[in-house]
Design a protein around this motif. Structure first.
Motif, PDB file in Angstrom:
ATOM      1  N   HIS A 116     -10.964   7.187   3.422  1.00 52.50           N
ATOM      2  CA  HIS A 116     -10.106   6.435   2.491  1.00 52.50           C
ATOM      3  C   HIS A 116      -8.995   7.347   1.946  1.00 52.50           C
ATOM      4  CE1 HIS A 116      -8.847   3.970  -0.837  1.00 52.50           C
ATOM      5  NE2 HIS A 116      -9.389   4.763  -1.738  1.00 52.50           N
ATOM      6  N   ARG A 119      -3.113   7.929  -7.683  1.00 55.63           N
ATOM      7  CA  ARG A 119      -4.230   8.341  -8.529  1.00 55.63           C
ATOM      8  C   ARG A 119      -3.730   9.074  -9.786  1.00 55.63           C
ATOM      9  NH1 ARG A 119      -8.696   9.940  -3.756  1.00 55.63           N
ATOM     10  NH2 ARG A 119      -9.359   7.806  -3.467  1.00 55.63           N
ATOM     11  N   LYS A 129     -11.160   5.798  -7.839  1.00 50.03           N
ATOM     12  CA  LYS A 129     -12.208   4.997  -8.507  1.00 50.03           C
ATOM     13  C   LYS A 129     -13.559   5.114  -7.817  1.00 50.03           C
ATOM     14  CE  LYS A 129      -9.620   1.196  -8.314  1.00 50.03           C
ATOM     15  NZ  LYS A 129      -8.344   1.737  -7.803  1.00 50.03           N
ATOM     16  N   SER A 157      -6.316   8.067   4.407  1.00 45.14           N
ATOM     17  CA  SER A 157      -5.410   6.935   4.647  1.00 45.14           C
ATOM     18  C   SER A 157      -4.383   6.817   3.519  1.00 45.14           C
ATOM     19  CB  SER A 157      -6.195   5.631   4.837  1.00 45.14           C
ATOM     20  OG  SER A 157      -6.619   5.102   3.595  1.00 45.14           O
ATOM     21  N   ARG A 197     -15.689   2.717  -2.784  1.00 44.71           N
ATOM     22  CA  ARG A 197     -16.360   2.640  -1.476  1.00 44.71           C
ATOM     23  C   ARG A 197     -17.687   3.384  -1.488  1.00 44.71           C
ATOM     24  NH1 ARG A 197     -11.459   2.295  -2.104  1.00 44.71           N
ATOM     25  NH2 ARG A 197     -10.168   0.763  -1.070  1.00 44.71           N
TER      26      ARG A 197
HETATM   27  C1  GRG Z   1      -2.205   5.485   7.003  1.00 39.17           C
HETATM   28  C2  GRG Z   1      -4.005   5.064   8.713  1.00 39.17           C
HETATM   29  C3  GRG Z   1      -3.335   4.688   7.497  1.00 39.17           C
HETATM   30  C4  GRG Z   1      -3.783   3.602   6.874  1.00 39.17           C
HETATM   31  C5  GRG Z   1      -3.270   3.201   5.636  1.00 39.17           C
HETATM   32  C6  GRG Z   1      -5.306   2.388   3.223  1.00 39.17           C
HETATM   33  C7  GRG Z   1      -3.970   2.071   3.759  1.00 39.17           C
HETATM   34  C8  GRG Z   1      -3.853   1.917   5.191  1.00 39.17           C
HETATM   35  C9  GRG Z   1      -2.877   2.044   2.994  1.00 39.17           C
HETATM   36  C10 GRG Z   1      -2.907   2.387   1.546  1.00 39.17           C
HETATM   37  C11 GRG Z   1      -2.284   1.356   0.698  1.00 39.17           C
HETATM   38  C12 GRG Z   1      -3.132   0.150   0.578  1.00 39.17           C
HETATM   39  C13 GRG Z   1      -2.580  -0.991  -0.191  1.00 39.17           C
HETATM   40  C14 GRG Z   1      -4.300   0.101   1.146  1.00 39.17           C
HETATM   41  C15 GRG Z   1      -5.194  -1.032   1.094  1.00 39.17           C
HETATM   42  C16 GRG Z   1      -6.465  -0.583   0.488  1.00 39.17           C
HETATM   43  C17 GRG Z   1      -6.264  -0.218  -0.943  1.00 39.17           C
HETATM   44  C18 GRG Z   1      -5.935  -1.291  -1.901  1.00 39.17           C
HETATM   45  C19 GRG Z   1      -6.366   1.054  -1.293  1.00 39.17           C
HETATM   46  C20 GRG Z   1      -6.419   1.541  -2.670  1.00 39.17           C
HETATM   47  O1  GRG Z   1      -7.792   1.651  -2.956  1.00 39.17           O
HETATM   48  P1  GRG Z   1      -8.351   1.996  -4.404  1.00 39.17           P
HETATM   49  O2  GRG Z   1      -7.706   1.099  -5.401  1.00 39.17           O
HETATM   50  O3  GRG Z   1      -7.805   3.458  -4.584  1.00 39.17           O
HETATM   51  O4  GRG Z   1      -9.838   1.972  -4.338  1.00 39.17           O
HETATM   52  P2  GRG Z   1      -8.480   4.717  -5.341  1.00 39.17           P
HETATM   53  O5  GRG Z   1      -7.338   5.676  -5.504  1.00 39.17           O
HETATM   54  O6  GRG Z   1      -9.034   4.257  -6.660  1.00 39.17           O
HETATM   55  O7  GRG Z   1      -9.537   5.255  -4.440  1.00 39.17           O
END
Ligand code: GRG
Length: 308
Positions: A92, A111, A60, A95, A63
């Protein structure tokens, strides 16, 4: 519903044309990322294909949008903020690739596509994540720095958000919390780090790229922190209310992994109320911009009401 919550829920996002803002910024971010990354054919081609596969899988771009909108609120230009917006998106995406690995959340879809390790194998997926993290610092290192914010401060901002005190700390607490009954404050600790830190960093870097004042930076920090917390609560709500098709990733994962979430601790309605209150706090921080933060306000409203 409190007065505060009513105001956040009732804001009219159509006053600002967010759809066209997001379309134009997403296109610009995608073009910039394409320029910053080695071509898919560059040797060793597998790693560059894997990096590009996840980076251009249809995220999306929230950020980068927040980074560019924060720069705009401070009177800055997209072109100055763009490298930092791209650096944050690379971190991002790294991660997400690592989070999807079998050793972590073990997910098959992200995605709307197969996860990186499902297509390229675990070894290349780990390396693609590593390479995107490194790429972020290369992109940021090429920035010139600004009168109030040195080159070094910009890099430290990114290391802080992505290091073992923030993003990684959140992931560690998330992993260690699986199957345990967490308190709301333990859950808040996780959300602050795994989600809010990078969103907050996006807003701050946008401001820095516009050589913002310390009052503006403080406002962006409060904005990013609160929007970041609301973002994760909405993410947890969507995990139980939407389908995998709609989300582009496996729905119902939190429950299956016995993860503590706001809906599991306080229920859906209270979770929505907390998300609205956090968004209202984020709006409050934008007063310092005297009407020049319309894009940030529209983004916060959009994130509160999003359905994927
Ligand atoms: C592996 C170092 C490491 C960290 C992982 C980011 C994260 C920490 C885990 C991913 C799963 C998660 C629930 C992360 C929290 C942030 C989040 C809701 C990410 C999804 O972000 P969106 O919805 O994704 O913006 P898109 O795909 O649209 O960019």
């Amino acid at each position: 519903m409190s007065r505060t919550a009513t105001r956040a829920g009732a804001r009219n996002p159509t006053a600002f044309d967010l759809k066209s803002y997001l379309e134009t910024r997403t296109d610009a971010v995608n073009r910039a990322l394409d320029r910053f990354l080695p071509k898919a054919t560059t040797r060793p081609a597998t790693i560059h294909q894997a990096m590009r596969y996840s980076l251009f899988a249809g995220g999306k771009r929230m950020r980068p949008a927040i980074c560019l909108a924060a720069a705009g609120a401070c009177g800055g230009r997209d072109e100055d903020a763009m490298p930092l917006a791209c650096a944050v998106e690379c971190i991002h995406t790294y991660s997400l690739i690592h989070d999807d690995l079998p050793a972590m959340d073990d997910d098959d879809y992200r995605r709307g596509k197969l996860t990186n390790h499902k297509v390229f194998g675990e070894g290349i997926a780990i390396l693609a994540g590593d390479a995107l993290l490194t790429q972020a610092f290369e992109i940021a290192a090429k920035c010139k720095g600004w009168a109030r914010y040195s080159h070094q401060q910009i890099i430290l901002e990114l290391t802080h958000a992505s290091g073992s005190l923030q993003l990684i700390a959140g992931q560690v607490a998330d992993l260690e919390g699986e199957g345990k009954k967490l308190s709301a404050s333990e859950l808040r600790y996780i959300h602050e780090r795994k989600t809010s830190a990078l969103l907050c960093c996006s807003a701050r870097l946008g401001g820095m790229s516009a050589n913002c004042s310390s009052a503006q930076l403080e406002a962006l920090t409060t904005f990013g922190y609160n929007v970041g917390l609301a973002f994760q609560i909405i993410d947890d709500i969507l995990d139980v209310t939407q389908t995998s098709e709609q989300l582009g990733k496996t729905a119902g994962k939190d429950d299956a992994a016995q993860k503590a979430t706001y809906p599991s601790i306080v229920g859906l309605e209270k979770s929505r109320k907390i998300a609205r209150e956090l968004t209202e706090r984020a709006f409050g921080a934008l007063r310092v911009f005297r009407g020049k933060a319309q894009a940030l306000e529209a983004l916060a409203t959009h994130l509160l009401h999003r359905d994927r």
